[in-house]
Design a protein around this motif. Sequence first.
Motif, PDB file in Angstrom:
ATOM      1  N   SER A   1       0.791  -1.237   0.033  1.00  0.00           N
ATOM      2  CA  SER A   1       0.136   0.066   0.137  1.00  0.00           C
ATOM      3  C   SER A   1       0.893   1.283  -0.093  1.00  0.00           C
ATOM      4  O   SER A   1       1.335   1.778   0.956  1.00  0.00           O
ATOM      5  CB  SER A   1      -0.874  -0.271   1.207  1.00  0.00           C
ATOM      6  N   ARG A   2       1.056   1.865  -1.232  1.00  0.00           N
ATOM      7  CA  ARG A   2       2.087   2.903  -1.222  1.00  0.00           C
ATOM      8  C   ARG A   2       1.661   4.242  -0.907  1.00  0.00           C
ATOM      9  O   ARG A   2       2.288   4.926  -0.399  1.00  0.00           O
ATOM     10  CB  ARG A   2       2.687   2.823  -2.798  1.00  0.00           C
ATOM     11  N   LEU A   3       0.416   4.279  -0.858  1.00  0.00           N
ATOM     12  CA  LEU A   3      -0.212   5.528  -0.470  1.00  0.00           C
ATOM     13  C   LEU A   3      -1.479   5.231   0.473  1.00  0.00           C
ATOM     14  O   LEU A   3      -2.203   4.374   0.419  1.00  0.00           O
ATOM     15  CB  LEU A   3      -0.793   6.220  -1.636  1.00  0.00           C
ATOM     16  N   ARG A   4      -1.624   6.042   1.910  1.00  0.00           N
ATOM     17  CA  ARG A   4      -2.823   6.054   2.412  1.00  0.00           C
ATOM     18  C   ARG A   4      -3.368   4.751   3.268  1.00  0.00           C
ATOM     19  O   ARG A   4      -2.431   3.383   3.083  1.00  0.00           O
ATOM     20  CB  ARG A   4      -3.855   6.614   1.844  1.00  0.00           C
ATOM     21  N   GLY A   5      -4.450   4.652   3.910  1.00  0.00           N
ATOM     22  CA  GLY A   5      -4.763   3.530   4.561  1.00  0.00           C
ATOM     23  C   GLY A   5      -4.854   3.631   6.149  1.00  0.00           C
ATOM     24  O   GLY A   5      -4.424   4.712   6.575  1.00  0.00           O
ATOM     25  N   ASN A   6      -5.401   2.541   6.812  1.00  0.00           N
ATOM     26  CA  ASN A   6      -5.422   2.670   8.351  1.00  0.00           C
ATOM     27  C   ASN A   6      -5.686   1.391   8.739  1.00  0.00           C
ATOM     28  O   ASN A   6      -6.113   0.493   8.215  1.00  0.00           O
ATOM     29  CB  ASN A   6      -6.672   3.750   8.584  1.00  0.00           C
ATOM     30  N   THR A   7      -5.703   1.380  10.052  1.00  0.00           N
ATOM     31  CA  THR A   7      -6.014  -0.073  10.772  1.00  0.00           C
ATOM     32  C   THR A   7      -6.662   0.194  12.079  1.00  0.00           C
ATOM     33  O   THR A   7      -6.602   1.229  12.569  1.00  0.00           O
ATOM     34  CB  THR A   7      -4.728  -0.749  11.133  1.00  0.00           C
ATOM     35  N   GLN A   8      -7.549  -0.747  12.517  1.00  0.00           N
ATOM     36  CA  GLN A   8      -8.639  -0.391  13.377  1.00  0.00           C
ATOM     37  C   GLN A   8      -8.905  -1.704  14.293  1.00  0.00           C
ATOM     38  O   GLN A   8      -9.081  -2.896  13.827  1.00  0.00           O
ATOM     39  CB  GLN A   8     -10.023   0.150  13.020  1.00  0.00           C
ATOM     40  N   GLN A   9      -8.587  -1.660  15.571  1.00  0.00           N
ATOM     41  CA  GLN A   9      -8.884  -2.795  16.503  1.00  0.00           C
ATOM     42  C   GLN A   9     -10.457  -2.631  16.712  1.00  0.00           C
ATOM     43  O   GLN A   9     -11.303  -1.863  17.219  1.00  0.00           O
ATOM     44  CB  GLN A   9      -8.202  -2.517  17.771  1.00  0.00           C
ATOM     45  N   LEU A  10     -11.123  -4.034  16.447  1.00  0.00           N
ATOM     46  CA  LEU A  10     -12.756  -4.141  16.770  1.00  0.00           C
ATOM     47  C   LEU A  10     -12.828  -4.483  18.229  1.00  0.00           C
ATOM     48  O   LEU A  10     -12.075  -4.884  18.919  1.00  0.00           O
ATOM     49  CB  LEU A  10     -13.101  -4.991  15.756  1.00  0.00           C
ATOM     50  N   PRO A  11     -14.145  -4.092  18.718  1.00  0.00           N
ATOM     51  CA  PRO A  11     -14.458  -4.508  20.108  1.00  0.00           C
ATOM     52  C   PRO A  11     -14.112  -6.060  20.550  1.00  0.00           C
ATOM     53  O   PRO A  11     -13.897  -6.280  21.468  1.00  0.00           O
ATOM     54  CB  PRO A  11     -15.830  -4.500  20.033  1.00  0.00           C
ATOM     55  N   ASN A  12     -14.040  -6.925  19.424  1.00  0.00           N
ATOM     56  CA  ASN A  12     -14.063  -8.282  19.820  1.00  0.00           C
ATOM     57  C   ASN A  12     -12.559  -8.896  19.805  1.00  0.00           C
ATOM     58  O   ASN A  12     -12.239  -9.802  19.669  1.00  0.00           O
ATOM     59  CB  ASN A  12     -14.771  -9.279  18.925  1.00  0.00           C
ATOM     60  N   ASP A  13     -11.699  -7.715  19.252  1.00  0.00           N
ATOM     61  CA  ASP A  13     -10.173  -7.964  19.205  1.00  0.00           C
ATOM     62  C   ASP A  13      -9.769  -8.073  17.979  1.00  0.00           C
ATOM     63  O   ASP A  13      -8.474  -8.414  17.492  1.00  0.00           O
ATOM     64  CB  ASP A  13      -9.754  -8.906  20.270  1.00  0.00           C
ATOM     65  N   ASN A  14     -10.674  -8.507  16.919  1.00  0.00           N
ATOM     66  CA  ASN A  14     -10.370  -8.688  15.591  1.00  0.00           C
ATOM     67  C   ASN A  14      -9.698  -7.192  15.152  1.00  0.00           C
ATOM     68  O   ASN A  14      -9.808  -6.132  15.739  1.00  0.00           O
ATOM     69  CB  ASN A  14     -11.563  -8.850  14.716  1.00  0.00           C
ATOM     70  N   VAL A  15      -9.069  -7.459  13.897  1.00  0.00           N
ATOM     71  CA  VAL A  15      -8.170  -6.190  13.334  1.00  0.00           C
ATOM     72  C   VAL A  15      -8.797  -5.974  11.990  1.00  0.00           C
ATOM     73  O   VAL A  15      -8.909  -6.853  11.191  1.00  0.00           O
ATOM     74  CB  VAL A  15      -6.820  -6.438  13.371  1.00  0.00           C
ATOM     75  N   PHE A  16      -9.455  -4.744  11.688  1.00  0.00           N
ATOM     76  CA  PHE A  16      -9.926  -4.393  10.431  1.00  0.00           C
ATOM     77  C   PHE A  16      -9.077  -3.430   9.759  1.00  0.00           C
ATOM     78  O   PHE A  16      -8.654  -2.690  10.574  1.00  0.00           O
ATOM     79  CB  PHE A  16     -11.105  -3.880  10.709  1.00  0.00           C
ATOM     80  N   THR A  17      -8.693  -3.794   8.544  1.00  0.00           N
ATOM     81  CA  THR A  17      -7.728  -2.842   7.861  1.00  0.00           C
ATOM     82  C   THR A  17      -8.048  -2.544   6.715  1.00  0.00           C
ATOM     83  O   THR A  17      -8.650  -3.050   5.712  1.00  0.00           O
ATOM     84  CB  THR A  17      -6.144  -3.420   7.719  1.00  0.00           C
ATOM     85  N   CYS A  18      -7.702  -1.014   6.180  1.00  0.00           N
ATOM     86  CA  CYS A  18      -8.314  -0.646   5.212  1.00  0.00           C
ATOM     87  C   CYS A  18      -6.905  -0.141   4.328  1.00  0.00           C
ATOM     88  O   CYS A  18      -5.877   0.580   4.735  1.00  0.00           O
ATOM     89  CB  CYS A  18      -8.915   0.758   5.041  1.00  0.00           C
ATOM     90  N   TRP A  19      -6.421  -1.078   3.228  1.00  0.00           N
ATOM     91  CA  TRP A  19      -5.268  -0.922   2.556  1.00  0.00           C
ATOM     92  C   TRP A  19      -5.189   0.198   1.295  1.00  0.00           C
ATOM     93  O   TRP A  19      -4.374   0.115   0.681  1.00  0.00           O
ATOM     94  CB  TRP A  19      -4.839  -2.393   1.966  1.00  0.00           C
ATOM     95  N   SER A  20      -6.467   0.788   1.256  1.00  0.00           N
ATOM     96  CA  SER A  20      -6.467   1.865   0.530  1.00  0.00           C
ATOM     97  C   SER A  20      -6.944   1.767  -0.994  1.00  0.00           C
ATOM     98  O   SER A  20      -7.815   1.932  -1.281  1.00  0.00           O
ATOM     99  CB  SER A  20      -5.711   3.057   0.816  1.00  0.00           C
TER     100      SER A  20
END
Length: 819
Positions: free
Chosen positions: A546-565
Amino acid sequence: MRFFNTSLSLVLASTALVAAQSATITAPSGDEQCSSVPLVQNCVAIMQKGLDKCASSDWDCKCSGAANIFSCYADCVGEDRVSAELLSEHDCRTANAYDKGRSTVNDVYTTPSPNAIEATPTDATTTASAKSTSEPTKSLGEKAAPSKGAAQKGPPEFNMEPGKGLRFNPFPASLGPNYNWRLTIRRPLARLGALHLLSPFFPDVTVLAQYSSDDLFSFVTLPDVRALKFNIEYHNRERVSPGYWFVSPYLHIDPDPPSSLYEQYQIGPHIYDDEGRLVWTGSQQFDNRNVFDFKVTNSLGSDPHLSMVLQHSWDGGEDSGFGIVLRNDYEQDRKLPLRRDLGIFDIHEFNIRPDGKSALVSIYLSHEITLEDFGRPGEPTWLESGGFAEIDMNTAEVIQWWDSFNRIPLYESVHYGPDSAAEGHPGWDYVHINSVDKNEAGDYLISARFTNTIYMISGINGDIMWRLGGAYTNFQQDFTFSKQHDAKFVESNGTHHIISFLNNASDEEFNEENMSSSMFVELDTGANPMTARVIRRYNRPDSELSRLRGNTQQLPNDNVFTCWSKGGYISEHGADGELLFTANFTSPRYSSYRGYKFEFTGRPNTPPDVVASVSGTDETNMVTSFWVSWNGATEVATWNFYAQASEFHFPVLVGSTPKFDFETMFVSAGYLDWVSAEAVDVNGTVLGKSEVHRTKYPNWKSVGYKGKSSHPRPNDPSIIYQASDKTGGDNVIDEAGRTSSDAMDTQTQKTIQVLNHSYEAIRNIGGLFAFILLLCLFCGVVASYLVIRGWRVRLYQRLKMEDGFPEEQAHLRSTHHED
């Protein structure tokens, strides 16, 4: 009364047809996978009547009839649906060939479809290629010469009998075990069954285009919206966290200038469910402008809110961007500007704090400097610094702000060096701030992409407390990261911190690693030296960058949601690292800077949208098709559909169907003119009702209507539905033993229905009857006037004297004679 949900594709097959054994079937049996077999049977029976009336050479009529039958199988999966599809394909291609005066019709395009059916080849050398033909006179009657090693193929045969149905056998036993057959779904039908009659009202929109294989949804109820589609691959559905996807697709990262060309709504804030179905689009609400950092915030009251950054206008004028907050009815709650001396409202961050009192935003400022740090004293250049501001959520007043200028030295940048050329305004973007967060102690965490460093900034004096990563890190660490985005606190307690961020590991020009990853890092700032270690890492599932942008998010059940943009690529991992699913926009042209996942309840205060269209070939097979959607409503479980004889009549329930998609279709018997829909939740509570709409109708002559009159008349739904339902109910109950009062109630209902029917009959006479009454009334008044005037004339007529003169004249004559 028949209904079909629109979640299944209404498309045509472009096929390699093989020799078939002629057979006949009824509409789907219990083995056929349909939402309601009896309703499908009734639909097929009605549509069959129209097809039976077609002359043998009337291919337009056959196309419409076959397509109408195919539309009955919209909620079915099985052989009967495929057979109907193939017959419709053949008849419509043949009609098309006659219209264009040619013997073959080429595909406009070929696209894959989720409904494509393939027979796995048993012998690769004998695979028959698919070919579409539509020769009106001979293509179905000739046998194609078999290829070498392939089984003999005969003409496809369809058999449709009145009241029964059709069957096409794609795998006749006579072909042998080595025969290879492939069916490929290619393109939408030009005439979509009973539904194609809607096309005159939407000439620029393909009817039911959401069922085609392109990369954008289309909706009958929202014809200006073209929402992006998702490709989704689940790996472990059971472990996926509940919630909706919040994305804000854009085509160009910079705002586009206004255009006089018509543009459909595609970009801006969107909500999808975990099936990739659209839940809400705010594209039209924000006039197709770019929106960033779109997510749920739960710190502004008891109900959830939505926050986002509305990008500045294209010309950099008075509209310098805003932080926008919407309520869960999608109405604007607040619109916050940034103080003008701090520049435009930057797109990278709008981070509302847990107490709901303030928000963090990123800022960019320009300074004119000399290049003494690079050994070039006296040489000027412009420098674009990065920083952040904390603003009040009610007044937008700046509580405090921080700037990297004179705090992060120029030599920490990996984007510029001693040999970089000087630049004009806005200048070198030497740090590129892309996120800011704050802990309970009041200190700030910022990510600087062009220094490969995450900084802790003191909330007391603005000093840099420590650096993580880059050439000047303060930590002992056994890992690396670069060009990172979205650094956020997961935990922060004194000298112990856990932070998360997206390790892009690359930019537009270089890469330090071979793939991007989502990282969780534990920091001990009380140790000497300070230590940092990776406690969780989730590599990008496709092993790309992912050369540009993106984010990562920890979910309430401890899973991890990631947007690679790029391309809207998103993923979810379990805490243990198991990949649970991936998804991306079907169109590679669009990206989403960030993406989030939240549970959310949307309750729009606008009514549902409804469109209805009537179709049929004569009075005996009229059907009304409904389309309904409610942009942003998350609690709808069922749609109820109503019709009424006029705007002054009470609505009559004509049917209901579960909601399966953003837009739901329902098909009912009869020509229903005044229609509406009602949204109901799982508990049976009515959530909202649409306005009453008139049903759209086509040019009946142009669509081949063959009724007793030039056009059909709308039906009274209380007679079609209510009367028939009550009559049937009365018979059953009477057989079980009804009370006399029940019988009286039934008789009363029937009497009311007869009176209503009589009223409608009189009402249909309408204008002529009223004209005759007015004419009679006028004549009566005139006649009465003349009669009364005549009596008055006779009553006051002067009497003659004996000599024949009136009294006055006689008196004068007598006086004259006396003189």
